[in-house]
Design a protein around this motif. Structure first.
Motif, PDB file in Angstrom:
ATOM      1  N   ALA A 152       0.819  -1.221   0.000  1.00 27.07           N
ATOM      2  CA  ALA A 152       0.000   0.000   0.000  1.00 27.07           C
ATOM      3  C   ALA A 152       0.850   1.269   0.000  1.00 27.07           C
ATOM      4  O   ALA A 152       0.469   2.274  -0.614  1.00 27.07           O
ATOM      5  CB  ALA A 152      -0.925   0.000   1.219  1.00 27.07           C
ATOM      6  N   LEU A 153       2.012   1.221   0.658  1.00 25.86           N
ATOM      7  CA  LEU A 153       2.713   2.491   0.919  1.00 25.86           C
ATOM      8  C   LEU A 153       4.116   2.632   0.315  1.00 25.86           C
ATOM      9  O   LEU A 153       4.616   3.760   0.213  1.00 25.86           O
ATOM     10  CB  LEU A 153       2.797   2.730   2.434  1.00 25.86           C
ATOM     11  N   ALA A 154       4.757   1.523  -0.092  1.00 29.54           N
ATOM     12  CA  ALA A 154       6.145   1.642  -0.557  1.00 29.54           C
ATOM     13  C   ALA A 154       6.230   2.552  -1.775  1.00 29.54           C
ATOM     14  O   ALA A 154       7.107   3.430  -1.853  1.00 29.54           O
ATOM     15  CB  ALA A 154       6.719   0.265  -0.864  1.00 29.54           C
ATOM     16  N   LYS A 155       5.324   2.371  -2.728  1.00 28.51           N
ATOM     17  CA  LYS A 155       5.406   3.204  -3.937  1.00 28.51           C
ATOM     18  C   LYS A 155       5.056   4.673  -3.646  1.00 28.51           C
ATOM     19  O   LYS A 155       5.595   5.575  -4.292  1.00 28.51           O
ATOM     20  CB  LYS A 155       4.521   2.614  -5.036  1.00 28.51           C
ATOM     21  N   GLU A 156       4.188   4.885  -2.670  1.00 29.46           N
ATOM     22  CA  GLU A 156       3.888   6.255  -2.235  1.00 29.46           C
ATOM     23  C   GLU A 156       5.156   6.926  -1.703  1.00 29.46           C
ATOM     24  O   GLU A 156       5.409   8.114  -1.980  1.00 29.46           O
ATOM     25  CB  GLU A 156       2.817   6.242  -1.122  1.00 29.46           C
ATOM     26  N   ALA A 157       5.924   6.154  -0.956  1.00 23.02           N
ATOM     27  CA  ALA A 157       7.166   6.703  -0.394  1.00 23.02           C
ATOM     28  C   ALA A 157       8.151   7.018  -1.515  1.00 23.02           C
ATOM     29  O   ALA A 157       8.796   8.078  -1.512  1.00 23.02           O
ATOM     30  CB  ALA A 157       7.776   5.712   0.605  1.00 23.02           C
ATOM     31  N   VAL A 158       8.263   6.106  -2.483  1.00 22.84           N
ATOM     32  CA  VAL A 158       9.187   6.326  -3.603  1.00 22.84           C
ATOM     33  C   VAL A 158       8.780   7.567  -4.394  1.00 22.84           C
ATOM     34  O   VAL A 158       9.631   8.395  -4.764  1.00 22.84           O
ATOM     35  CB  VAL A 158       9.228   5.075  -4.515  1.00 22.84           C
ATOM     36  N   GLN A 159       7.476   7.703  -4.645  1.00 22.61           N
ATOM     37  CA  GLN A 159       6.987   8.878  -5.382  1.00 22.61           C
ATOM     38  C   GLN A 159       7.370  10.181  -4.685  1.00 22.61           C
ATOM     39  O   GLN A 159       7.526  11.219  -5.332  1.00 22.61           O
ATOM     40  CB  GLN A 159       5.466   8.833  -5.511  1.00 22.61           C
ATOM     41  N   ARG A 160       7.479  10.115  -3.354  1.00 20.30           N
ATOM     42  CA  ARG A 160       7.826  11.326  -2.597  1.00 20.30           C
ATOM     43  C   ARG A 160       9.344  11.478  -2.415  1.00 20.30           C
ATOM     44  O   ARG A 160       9.805  12.295  -1.632  1.00 20.30           O
ATOM     45  CB  ARG A 160       7.107  11.303  -1.238  1.00 20.30           C
ATOM     46  N   GLY A 161      10.125  10.625  -3.144  1.00 24.14           N
ATOM     47  CA  GLY A 161      11.570  10.824  -3.163  1.00 24.14           C
ATOM     48  C   GLY A 161      12.378   9.914  -2.263  1.00 24.14           C
ATOM     49  O   GLY A 161      13.601   9.984  -2.229  1.00 24.14           O
ATOM     50  N   ALA A 162      11.703   9.041  -1.505  1.00 25.66           N
ATOM     51  CA  ALA A 162      12.449   8.146  -0.608  1.00 25.66           C
ATOM     52  C   ALA A 162      12.968   6.919  -1.363  1.00 25.66           C
ATOM     53  O   ALA A 162      12.407   6.524  -2.387  1.00 25.66           O
ATOM     54  CB  ALA A 162      11.553   7.699   0.539  1.00 25.66           C
ATOM     55  N   ILE A 163      14.050   6.343  -0.857  1.00 23.76           N
ATOM     56  CA  ILE A 163      14.418   4.975  -1.252  1.00 23.76           C
ATOM     57  C   ILE A 163      13.854   4.064  -0.171  1.00 23.76           C
ATOM     58  O   ILE A 163      14.068   4.295   1.026  1.00 23.76           O
ATOM     59  CB  ILE A 163      15.945   4.795  -1.375  1.00 23.76           C
ATOM     60  N   VAL A 164      13.096   3.061  -0.606  1.00 20.51           N
ATOM     61  CA  VAL A 164      12.475   2.124   0.334  1.00 20.51           C
ATOM     62  C   VAL A 164      13.339   0.876   0.482  1.00 20.51           C
ATOM     63  O   VAL A 164      13.770   0.286  -0.517  1.00 20.51           O
ATOM     64  CB  VAL A 164      11.066   1.716  -0.165  1.00 20.51           C
ATOM     65  N   ILE A 165      13.619   0.498   1.730  1.00 24.22           N
ATOM     66  CA  ILE A 165      14.263  -0.785   2.017  1.00 24.22           C
ATOM     67  C   ILE A 165      13.189  -1.632   2.698  1.00 24.22           C
ATOM     68  O   ILE A 165      12.793  -1.359   3.832  1.00 24.22           O
ATOM     69  CB  ILE A 165      15.496  -0.606   2.921  1.00 24.22           C
ATOM     70  N   ASP A 166      12.682  -2.619   1.950  1.00 19.68           N
ATOM     71  CA  ASP A 166      11.479  -3.333   2.380  1.00 19.68           C
ATOM     72  C   ASP A 166      11.830  -4.706   2.941  1.00 19.68           C
ATOM     73  O   ASP A 166      12.402  -5.545   2.248  1.00 19.68           O
ATOM     74  CB  ASP A 166      10.534  -3.479   1.189  1.00 19.68           C
ATOM     75  N   ASN A 167      11.429  -4.929   4.197  1.00 22.08           N
ATOM     76  CA  ASN A 167      11.746  -6.205   4.857  1.00 22.08           C
ATOM     77  C   ASN A 167      10.628  -7.229   4.718  1.00 22.08           C
ATOM     78  O   ASN A 167      10.623  -8.244   5.400  1.00 22.08           O
ATOM     79  CB  ASN A 167      12.053  -5.937   6.336  1.00 22.08           C
ATOM     80  N   THR A 168       9.644  -7.003   3.861  1.00 22.16           N
ATOM     81  CA  THR A 168       8.587  -8.000   3.654  1.00 22.16           C
ATOM     82  C   THR A 168       8.838  -8.733   2.330  1.00 22.16           C
ATOM     83  O   THR A 168       9.766  -8.412   1.599  1.00 22.16           O
ATOM     84  CB  THR A 168       7.200  -7.331   3.577  1.00 22.16           C
ATOM     85  N   SER A 169       7.973  -9.712   2.051  1.00 22.99           N
ATOM     86  CA  SER A 169       8.168 -10.480   0.816  1.00 22.99           C
ATOM     87  C   SER A 169       7.444  -9.841  -0.371  1.00 22.99           C
ATOM     88  O   SER A 169       7.437 -10.382  -1.473  1.00 22.99           O
ATOM     89  CB  SER A 169       7.667 -11.910   1.016  1.00 22.99           C
ATOM     90  N   ALA A 170       6.869  -8.629  -0.167  1.00 25.28           N
ATOM     91  CA  ALA A 170       6.011  -8.014  -1.191  1.00 25.28           C
ATOM     92  C   ALA A 170       6.687  -7.842  -2.553  1.00 25.28           C
ATOM     93  O   ALA A 170       6.073  -8.082  -3.588  1.00 25.28           O
ATOM     94  CB  ALA A 170       5.502  -6.649  -0.684  1.00 25.28           C
TER      95      ALA A 170
END
Lengths: 347, 347
Positions: B82-100
């Motif tokens: 739900a939120l990783a791509k929202e974060a990327v759109q706002r300029g963040a690099i996401v480090i995701d610890n789930t299997s998504a």
């Protein structure tokens, strides 16, 4: 008229000996005319009930075996080495649950579902295999018989009761100490006689029995050598990693095998297991059905599940094998050997 | 002047999120100018201390990521989706610890000791592998690099903390109930969202995550697929059996490998491990030195021992790999990824 057998239990106060006595009480396939319960001098004088009768435990000595037909030994290798031959000289057939004679070429090493016929070659002593070996070969023999077997790689998840009553107490005491935030000193596991002792509660110890020169433990070498002897195949590839986990009773095993025949399906393996003596197939992933150590307790069968094809090797299969290590892994297999001796008219 | 990074932790109250915050406090390789601790609405409003400052946990929403440079996600797959791509759109690099996103071909799946360079191909999201995969590939990469690697067969001994804080509590409560001879009802393990729940205390459960159509669990398929992706070898034979055991923290793995090169010794494998980043070789059977889950707790390294040659296959080796599943298996690997992003000037 059927014979009335005199049965002796050596190690009558131990974890396995206690189970042997309970199982003997239930035996119906032969008549038990007399029992002798034997132990170390330290436990002699204690009493056990057998079929309503109070039996005083006596110190095991050579002369204790006069008149004994079947002597079930489970008091450690040194007791077996000292007394098994004395018992045989006095006319008994010894069923030995220690590792003292297992690899002796004159001693049959028997899991009745697998190699009952080997009993006919006995010279007085019959060896009961190691607990972790018994449940594995019982499950793999029906597969080997139908499809051949080239290779076994096993990782075990073994219960502390395989190390005796003190190890069970240590696991319980340590678990409580950790839950209560109290200190404790490991004194028994992984191996009573070894130099160092480690926490077993909430831990996993990749050491069962002491290490041999090749960096495998004796437990691992037992699984390798005993499997080859029981299956009568010196060239079978067998590898083992034996690990103690905080479970009281019930050994689990993650087993990878390679069969000889091509084109075998996981379903064919399951069918072979479903109809095998002493095996219960518990294998329904969609309904979360698989064998569990805690559910195997006090049951005589070997439970097999998680049977599935290797995703790379068309002859490779994985499975999960669980059994009560004190019953099929020790006491029950010994009683089954006694039953087979009577059935085959060897005694 | 070095940049001051704004770091967000999503899932700040969970088992892994808590560890991430503790590790962030200790980071010295880059400056942290601001932190945002995010959670579900239910936990919002709670407070956490960070470097002496009280931080109020906020509900994670798309707009929470404005100005965030690095967003560490560990709040379950649905939150990441739900939120990783929202974060990327706002300029963040996401480090995701789930299997998504782990198997998404546009998402690097990174263990810095193994494939740090893959970070350069990121498109906003970087995936942290599954805990059981991370420690295994970290230990096997130095071997693969030197001698090649054809095959892996792993059986795991996994801690309950991999299932979160409720699973830890369930193990403790159940252990106490069993020791006290009291009744209990399993409610969480093996998998919170699955149909049935089983005893984990004094038991071993051969199910982690739900089953897939091929009778492997998702956890097993994660180990297989993620290992191939991280090692960039789609043809490597990998097989896994994943088992939950009554350990709070620290995954153990019994691993069999086959190397490509002929003539490799166990000693050469040990040498390769001894000098590898993030690896501690604990391998001295004569002195009973081997890795243990209970000793790995709160340590960042991956511990390897019981390294020995297969007795049949000259290219086969066995070993025992242990690590803190919340640290190297999750939080620490994520922080390491952040450190690598800064070091490689990707951020």
């Amino acid at each position: 008229m059927a014979k009335n057998y005199h049965v002796a239990v050596v190690g009558a106060t131990g974890a396995v000996g206690t189970q042997m006595i309970e199982l003997l009480e239930q035996v119906t396939s032969f008549e038990i005319g007399k029992v002798s319960f034997l132990s170390s001098a330290r436990s002699a004088g204690k009493k056990k009930t057998f079929r309503g009768e109070e039996i005083t435990i006596e110190e095991a000595k050579p002369e204790s075996f006069s008149g004994v037909d079947i002597a079930l030994f489970s008091a450690g290798g040194s007791v077996s080495k000292a007394l098994a031959k004395e018992a045989v000289q006095r006319g008994a057939i010894v069923i030995d649950n220690t590792s003292a004679f297992r690899m002796d070429p004159t001693v049959p090493l028997v899991v009745p579902e697998v190699n009952e016929e080997a009993l006919k070659r006995h010279a007085g002593i019959i060896a009961n295999p190691n607990c972790s070996t018994i449940q594995m070969v019982a499950a793999l023999e029906p597969i080997r018989e139908k499809f051949g077997l080239n290779r076994i790689i096993v990782s075990t998840y073994q219960a502390v009761s395989g190390s005796g009553i003190s190890a069970i107490q240590e696991l319980k005491d340590q678990s409580r100490a950790i839950l209560d935030g109290e200190d404790f000193t490991p004194e028994y596991l992984p191996v009573k006689g070894d130099k160092k002792h480690y926490q077993i509660a909430f831990n996993a110890l990749p050491q069962i029995d002491v290490f041999t020169d090749n960096d495998y433990t004796y437990e691992e070498m037992k699984m390798i050598n005993e499997t080859r002897k029981i299956m009568e195949d010196d060239t079978m590839k067998v590898a083992a990693t034996c690990v103690r986990i905080p479970v009281v009773t019930g050994h689990s095993e993650s087993v990878y095998i390679e069969v000889e025949e091509a084109g075998v399906s996981a379903q064919a393996i399951q069918e072979a297991l479903k109809n095998a003596p002493g095996i219960v197939l518990e294998d329904d992933p969609a309904n979360q059905i698989y064998p569990q150590a805690a559910l195997s307790e006090n049951k005589k069968e070997v439970f097999v599940g998680r049977v599935r094809h290797d995703l790379d090797d068309p002859k490779g299969f994985h499975m999960w094998i669980v059994s009560d290590n004190l019953l099929k892994g020790a006491a029950w297999n010994s009683i089954q050997i006694a039953e087979s001796l009577v059935k085959l008219e060897i005694i």
